[in-house]
Write a protein that holds these residues in place. Structure first.
Motif, PDB file in Angstrom:
ATOM      1  N   ALA A 135      51.345  37.149  39.493  1.00  0.00           N
ATOM      2  CA  ALA A 135      50.778  37.284  40.843  1.00  0.00           C
ATOM      3  C   ALA A 135      51.904  37.370  41.867  1.00  0.00           C
ATOM      4  CB  ALA A 135      49.882  36.084  41.142  1.00  0.00           C
ATOM      5  N   GLN A 136      51.734  38.246  42.852  1.00  0.00           N
ATOM      6  CA  GLN A 136      52.742  38.432  43.899  1.00  0.00           C
ATOM      7  C   GLN A 136      52.068  38.623  45.251  1.00  0.00           C
ATOM      8  OE1 GLN A 136      54.611  41.997  42.515  1.00  0.00           O
ATOM      9  NE2 GLN A 136      55.941  40.935  41.071  1.00  0.00           N
ATOM     10  N   MET A 165      43.205  35.709  37.910  1.00  0.00           N
ATOM     11  CA  MET A 165      42.580  35.636  39.228  1.00  0.00           C
ATOM     12  C   MET A 165      41.621  34.449  39.293  1.00  0.00           C
ATOM     13  SD  MET A 165      40.554  38.564  41.404  1.00  0.00           S
ATOM     14  CE  MET A 165      41.738  39.782  40.949  1.00  0.00           C
ATOM     15  N   GLN A 166      40.854  34.251  38.242  1.00  0.00           N
ATOM     16  CA  GLN A 166      39.926  33.116  38.209  1.00  0.00           C
ATOM     17  C   GLN A 166      40.699  31.796  38.197  1.00  0.00           C
ATOM     18  OE1 GLN A 166      37.174  33.186  34.955  1.00  0.00           O
ATOM     19  NE2 GLN A 166      36.021  31.443  35.722  1.00  0.00           N
ATOM     20  N   SER A 201      42.916  42.308  42.427  1.00  0.00           N
ATOM     21  CA  SER A 201      43.397  42.785  41.137  1.00  0.00           C
ATOM     22  C   SER A 201      44.326  43.971  41.350  1.00  0.00           C
ATOM     23  CB  SER A 201      42.197  43.191  40.282  1.00  0.00           C
ATOM     24  OG  SER A 201      42.632  43.622  39.026  1.00  0.00           O
ATOM     25  N   GLY A 202      45.403  44.008  40.593  1.00  0.00           N
ATOM     26  CA  GLY A 202      46.331  45.117  40.718  1.00  0.00           C
ATOM     27  C   GLY A 202      47.533  44.952  39.820  1.00  0.00           C
ATOM     28  N   ALA A 203      48.405  45.942  39.852  1.00  0.00           N
ATOM     29  CA  ALA A 203      49.614  45.914  39.041  1.00  0.00           C
ATOM     30  C   ALA A 203      50.647  44.999  39.691  1.00  0.00           C
ATOM     31  CB  ALA A 203      50.181  47.320  38.902  1.00  0.00           C
ATOM     32  N   VAL A 263      47.152  38.412  47.795  1.00  0.00           N
ATOM     33  CA  VAL A 263      48.005  38.276  46.616  1.00  0.00           C
ATOM     34  C   VAL A 263      47.470  39.185  45.507  1.00  0.00           C
ATOM     35  CG1 VAL A 263      48.841  36.667  44.852  1.00  0.00           C
ATOM     36  CG2 VAL A 263      48.583  35.889  47.220  1.00  0.00           C
ATOM     37  N   THR A 264      48.339  40.035  44.982  1.00  0.00           N
ATOM     38  CA  THR A 264      47.977  40.901  43.865  1.00  0.00           C
ATOM     39  C   THR A 264      48.123  40.115  42.572  1.00  0.00           C
ATOM     40  OG1 THR A 264      48.793  42.826  45.069  1.00  0.00           O
ATOM     41  CG2 THR A 264      48.486  43.089  42.695  1.00  0.00           C
ATOM     42  N   VAL A 265      47.087  40.168  41.729  1.00  0.00           N
ATOM     43  CA  VAL A 265      47.052  39.415  40.472  1.00  0.00           C
ATOM     44  C   VAL A 265      46.861  40.404  39.327  1.00  0.00           C
ATOM     45  CG1 VAL A 265      45.932  37.532  39.225  1.00  0.00           C
ATOM     46  CG2 VAL A 265      46.030  37.473  41.714  1.00  0.00           C
ATOM     47  N   ALA A 266      47.590  40.181  38.230  1.00  0.00           N
ATOM     48  CA  ALA A 266      47.629  41.125  37.114  1.00  0.00           C
ATOM     49  C   ALA A 266      46.335  41.202  36.311  1.00  0.00           C
ATOM     50  CB  ALA A 266      48.792  40.784  36.188  1.00  0.00           C
TER      51      ALA A 266
END
Length: 157
Positions: free
Chosen positions: A49-50, A69-70, A102-104, A61-64
């Motif tokens: 996560a970033q 995420m949960q 959600s994202g890269a 925050v983008t999470v892989a």
């Protein structure tokens, strides 16, 4: 215009006043999150996560993955409290909420140079807030250079 040979410490004395006029709510402090994120959340989370952006008190925050995420949703209040402790100084909390998307997530690696571990991030430059124009392009460019230098200095090693 002014004396080109004026002492730099005079400019340093003026910067807090200028920043207070440009950023009266002191929202620029939120961008310190990019420099302390890995340390605050730990390596396991930082790999997945970033921080992506900050707007109106909300840190995005983008999470892989949805699984992470949960998991982060359960930890959100603690993460927000720890980040605010780092970036809010003595003022009110800067981060009101964290929104996970959600994202890269860009890869991070640890490299050794001359026996010393160095954290290398493949992230682009830290996002810098856009400051309103002062009307003087030279002054605006100088403030932008100061922002970039401060962001580089605060990057974790």
């Amino acid at each position: 215009m002014g004396d080109r040979n004026a002492r730099p410490d005079l400019l340093a004395g003026l910067l807090p006043t200028v920043l207070q006029r440009v950023d009266p709510d002191r929202q620029l402090r939120a961008y310190a999150v990019w420099t302390c994120w890995d340390e605050v959340v730990g390596d396991a989370i930082a790999k997945r996560a970033q921080p992506a952006r900050f707007r109106n008190g909300i840190l995005f925050v983008t999470v892989a993955s949805h699984t992470w995420m949960q998991e982060l949703q359960f930890m959100k209040d603690d993460i927000r409290a720890r980040l605010n402790a780092r970036v809010s100084e003595d003022g009110p909390p800067v981060i009101r909420d964290i929104f996970f998307v959600s994202g890269a997530v860009e890869p991070r690696t640890l490299v050794t140079t001359v026996g010393t571990p160095i954290r290398v991030s493949e992230r682009r430059d830290l996002p810098l807030p856009v400051l309103p124009s002062s009307g003087d392009t030279n002054f605006d460019a100088a403030l932008t250079r100061i922002q970039r230098a401060r962001a580089r200095r605060r990057m974790p090693e």
